[in-house]
Design a protein around this motif. Structure first.
Motif, mmCIF file in Angstrom:
data_model
loop_
_atom_site.group_PDB
_atom_site.id
_atom_site.type_symbol
_atom_site.label_atom_id
_atom_site.label_comp_id
_atom_site.label_asym_id
_atom_site.label_seq_id
_atom_site.Cartn_x
_atom_site.Cartn_y
_atom_site.Cartn_z
ATOM 1 N N THR A 26 27.830 93.276 6.844
ATOM 2 C CA THR A 26 28.547 92.361 6.287
ATOM 3 C C THR A 26 28.041 91.765 4.968
ATOM 4 O OG1 THR A 26 29.664 91.997 8.706
ATOM 5 C CG2 THR A 26 30.212 90.201 7.387
ATOM 6 N N LEU A 27 26.429 91.099 5.590
ATOM 7 C CA LEU A 27 25.963 90.681 4.027
ATOM 8 C C LEU A 27 26.108 91.797 3.098
ATOM 9 C CD1 LEU A 27 23.187 88.418 5.308
ATOM 10 C CD2 LEU A 27 25.619 87.716 5.190
ATOM 11 N N LYS A 28 26.293 93.143 2.981
ATOM 12 C CA LYS A 28 25.868 93.744 1.605
ATOM 13 C C LYS A 28 27.580 93.795 1.025
ATOM 14 C CE LYS A 28 23.463 97.497 4.179
ATOM 15 N NZ LYS A 28 23.353 99.038 4.211
ATOM 16 N N GLU A 29 27.817 93.177 1.833
ATOM 17 C CA GLU A 29 29.253 93.597 1.225
ATOM 18 C C GLU A 29 29.797 91.271 0.119
ATOM 19 O OE1 GLU A 29 31.721 96.259 1.411
ATOM 20 O OE2 GLU A 29 29.483 97.004 2.225
ATOM 21 N N VAL A 30 29.021 90.864 0.344
ATOM 22 C CA VAL A 30 29.175 89.986 0.098
ATOM 23 C C VAL A 30 29.082 90.048 -1.752
ATOM 24 C CG1 VAL A 30 27.632 87.772 -0.381
ATOM 25 C CG2 VAL A 30 28.397 88.273 1.895
ATOM 26 N N ASN A 31 30.199 89.594 -2.090
ATOM 27 C CA ASN A 31 30.485 89.445 -3.555
ATOM 28 C C ASN A 31 28.575 88.539 -4.260
ATOM 29 O OD1 ASN A 31 31.627 89.968 -6.420
ATOM 30 N ND2 ASN A 31 32.110 87.908 -6.033
ATOM 31 N N GLY A 32 28.363 89.848 -5.557
ATOM 32 C CA GLY A 32 27.234 89.480 -6.131
ATOM 33 C C GLY A 32 25.918 89.933 -5.279
ATOM 34 N N TYR A 73 16.251 90.179 3.283
ATOM 35 C CA TYR A 73 15.647 90.322 1.754
ATOM 36 C C TYR A 73 17.632 90.394 0.993
ATOM 37 C CZ TYR A 73 11.234 88.766 2.787
ATOM 38 O OH TYR A 73 9.919 87.852 3.482
ATOM 39 N N VAL A 74 17.138 89.691 -0.219
ATOM 40 C CA VAL A 74 18.616 90.247 -1.025
ATOM 41 C C VAL A 74 18.431 89.891 -2.361
ATOM 42 C CG1 VAL A 74 21.443 89.772 -1.076
ATOM 43 C CG2 VAL A 74 20.076 89.075 1.197
ATOM 44 N N THR A 75 18.940 91.125 -3.622
ATOM 45 C CA THR A 75 18.684 91.044 -3.884
ATOM 46 C C THR A 75 20.409 90.785 -5.158
ATOM 47 O OG1 THR A 75 18.694 93.553 -4.714
ATOM 48 C CG2 THR A 75 16.721 91.993 -5.422
ATOM 49 N N ALA A 76 20.063 89.704 -5.976
ATOM 50 C CA ALA A 76 21.081 89.059 -6.634
ATOM 51 C C ALA A 76 21.644 90.409 -7.791
ATOM 52 C CB ALA A 76 21.836 88.076 -7.219
ATOM 53 N N ALA A 77 22.759 90.308 -8.146
ATOM 54 C CA ALA A 77 23.386 91.487 -9.400
ATOM 55 C C ALA A 77 22.263 90.971 -10.873
ATOM 56 C CB ALA A 77 24.620 91.477 -9.269
ATOM 57 N N ASN A 78 21.954 89.403 -10.860
ATOM 58 C CA ASN A 78 21.433 89.238 -12.088
ATOM 59 C C ASN A 78 21.264 88.472 -11.462
ATOM 60 O OD1 ASN A 78 23.453 87.437 -13.044
ATOM 61 N ND2 ASN A 78 24.622 89.525 -13.233
ATOM 62 N N ASP A 79 20.578 87.934 -12.992
ATOM 63 C CA ASP A 79 19.554 85.883 -12.526
ATOM 64 C C ASP A 79 20.346 85.111 -12.435
ATOM 65 O OD1 ASP A 79 17.166 87.305 -12.112
ATOM 66 O OD2 ASP A 79 16.386 86.384 -14.289
ATOM 67 N N ASN A 80 21.703 85.456 -13.538
ATOM 68 C CA ASN A 80 22.775 84.715 -13.522
ATOM 69 C C ASN A 80 23.522 83.864 -12.507
ATOM 70 O OD1 ASN A 80 21.849 84.391 -16.430
ATOM 71 N ND2 ASN A 80 22.958 85.911 -17.345
ATOM 72 N N MET A 81 23.303 85.309 -11.670
ATOM 73 C CA MET A 81 24.051 85.055 -10.388
ATOM 74 C C MET A 81 23.593 84.904 -9.355
ATOM 75 S SD MET A 81 26.685 88.333 -10.805
ATOM 76 C CE MET A 81 27.668 87.772 -9.320
ATOM 77 N N VAL A 82 21.954 84.632 -9.113
ATOM 78 C CA VAL A 82 21.176 83.713 -7.844
ATOM 79 C C VAL A 82 22.376 82.577 -7.012
ATOM 80 C CG1 VAL A 82 19.255 82.993 -6.971
ATOM 81 C CG2 VAL A 82 19.351 84.965 -8.623
ATOM 82 N N ASN A 83 22.745 81.358 -8.159
ATOM 83 C CA ASN A 83 23.257 80.358 -7.077
ATOM 84 C C ASN A 83 24.538 81.025 -6.557
ATOM 85 O OD1 ASN A 83 20.695 78.890 -7.196
ATOM 86 N ND2 ASN A 83 21.702 78.486 -9.225
ATOM 87 N N PHE A 84 25.545 81.554 -7.423
ATOM 88 C CA PHE A 84 26.472 81.523 -7.151
ATOM 89 C C PHE A 84 26.519 82.773 -5.527
ATOM 90 C CE2 PHE A 84 29.884 85.732 -6.780
ATOM 91 C CZ PHE A 84 30.896 84.482 -6.698
ATOM 92 N N THR A 85 25.509 83.819 -5.602
ATOM 93 C CA THR A 85 25.600 84.661 -3.993
ATOM 94 C C THR A 85 24.647 83.787 -3.110
ATOM 95 O OG1 THR A 85 24.085 86.342 -6.457
ATOM 96 C CG2 THR A 85 24.203 87.165 -3.862
#
Length: 384
Positions: free
Chosen positions: A76-82, A209-221
């Protein structure tokens, strides 16, 4: 300048006493430089270790004792935006054995994405594959310290080891990752998640452990993960989501407190040194009473006498400050080499320490200077 020359002449005339007077200032200044340098070096080292894990890394910890977090929840977490990639883990302590060599190490059960998420590099062999997870394969990847403990300089790949008495085939050895936050990342064994759950006797996943799509999306993710976890686990006390930035801020706050404590302790030596200067200056006033009387008799004003002794006090403390800075730099370098500790020397800390020694000279020189300036010239001439 004439007054400074007189002060230096007075110091030269009592070189041993002057050095002992400076000693408190020297110790204080050098201690502040070394102690704060250790604190700042520790801060830089911790931040570097955290930063090396990846600035877009997020850590989800399931903390509730009465909740169970399963692989379906991870999906379920895999499908989270970001979210770019995700690696669930279970962990524990196990006994690893090869021949007569035995070691107590950390066990991590995880999936094939763990290497990319945690930016791990292989020294030899391969990492866990999806097929290993599906087949519950008894395979293991060794941390560099674990491989060295069990196999020495020999090649571990292809060999069999016993983990808690069960035989596992070594399929890879990791490059050294060093220590992070006081925990060695090299004294580990990594196995497939399904195998790790069997070894730890737990099907519940404790950390993801989760990686965000990029550094700018960390807070959003991070916000999206928290929303998804709330829907899955209900109570916000059952989970926590932290970023590398959060860890850096926490570590920085702890280290700043440590630096203040170390610097404050060392600064006490400066105060003690200042008291020593005041004591010696009072002795100097008593010894030079006749000199003061002669100077006043030939026209020296009260402010001239006050300024003379105040300058002497400042010169003594400033010389002590300069020596303290030099000794502090040398001591820090020696300490760093001997203990292999990172020490960060700061120009601002050196300047502040020297400035404080200068101020100490003024503060603790005022009282002896006032006492000297108030001496009656007639009584002073009769002295001795």
């Amino acid at each position: 300048m004439q007054t400074v020359k007189m002060a230096l002449k007075s110091i030269k005339g009592n070189i041993v006493r002057s050095f002992l007077t400076m000693l408190g200032i020297i110790i204080g200044v050098s201690s502040v430089i070394v102690m704060v340098g250790i604190g700042q070096g520790s801060t830089a080292e911790v931040q570097s270790a955290i930063g090396s894990l990846g600035t877009n890394l997020l850590t989800v910890n399931v903390t509730g004792s009465d909740v169970s977090f399963k692989e379906a929840d991870v999906n379920t977490l895999k499908e989270v935006n970001g979210v770019k990639d995700i690696a669930p883990t279970v962990s524990g302590r196990v006994t690893a054995k090869y021949g007569s060599n035995t070691s107590q190490v950390s066990l991590i059960g995880t999936t094939s994405s763990y290497a990319d998420v945690r930016d791990l590099q292989l020294k030899s062999g391969r990492f866990i594959a999806d097929l290993d997870q599906e087949n519950h394969s008894k395979v293991a990847i060794l941390g560099s310290d674990t491989a060295e403990t069990l196999f020495g300089l020999g090649d571990a790949v292809g060999e069999s080891i016993k983990i808690n008495g069960t035989s596992y085939r070594v399929i890879g050895v990791l490059q050294s990752v060093g220590s992070s936050l006081g925990t060695s990342g090299d004294s580990t064994i990594i196995v497939p998640l399904s195998t790790g759950q069997r070894l730890t006797s737990s099907t519940s996943i404790s950390t993801v452990y989760v990686t965000a799509a990029n550094d700018n999306m960390v807070n959003f993710t991070e916000r999206n993960l928290e929303q998804a976890l709330y829907l899955l686990l209900g109570d916000s006390d059952n989970y926590s989501v932290s970023s590398q930035e959060d860890l850096m801020e926490t570590a920085s706050s702890v280290n700043q407190t440590m630096i203040l404590m170390l610097g404050g302790s060392a600064a006490i030596s400066l105060i003690v040194g200042g008291i020593g200067i005041m004591n010696i200056m009072l002795v100097s006033v008593s010894e030079r009473t006749k000199e003061i009387g002669i100077r006043k008799a030939i026209g020296a004003k009260r402010r001239n006498i006050l300024f003379q002794f105040l300058v002497e006090s400042v010169v003594v403390s400033s010389l002590g400050g300069i020596l303290g800075v030099v000794i502090g730099i040398i001591a820090a370098q020696i300490f760093s080499i001997v203990t292999e500790t990172t020490i960060t020397l700061s120009i601002s800390v050196m300047s502040l320490s020297f400035g404080f020694s200068f101020v100490v000279g003024i503060i603790f020189g005022v009282f002896p200077a006032i006492k000297a300036s108030k001496l009656d010239p007639i009584q002073a001439l009769r002295y001795g």
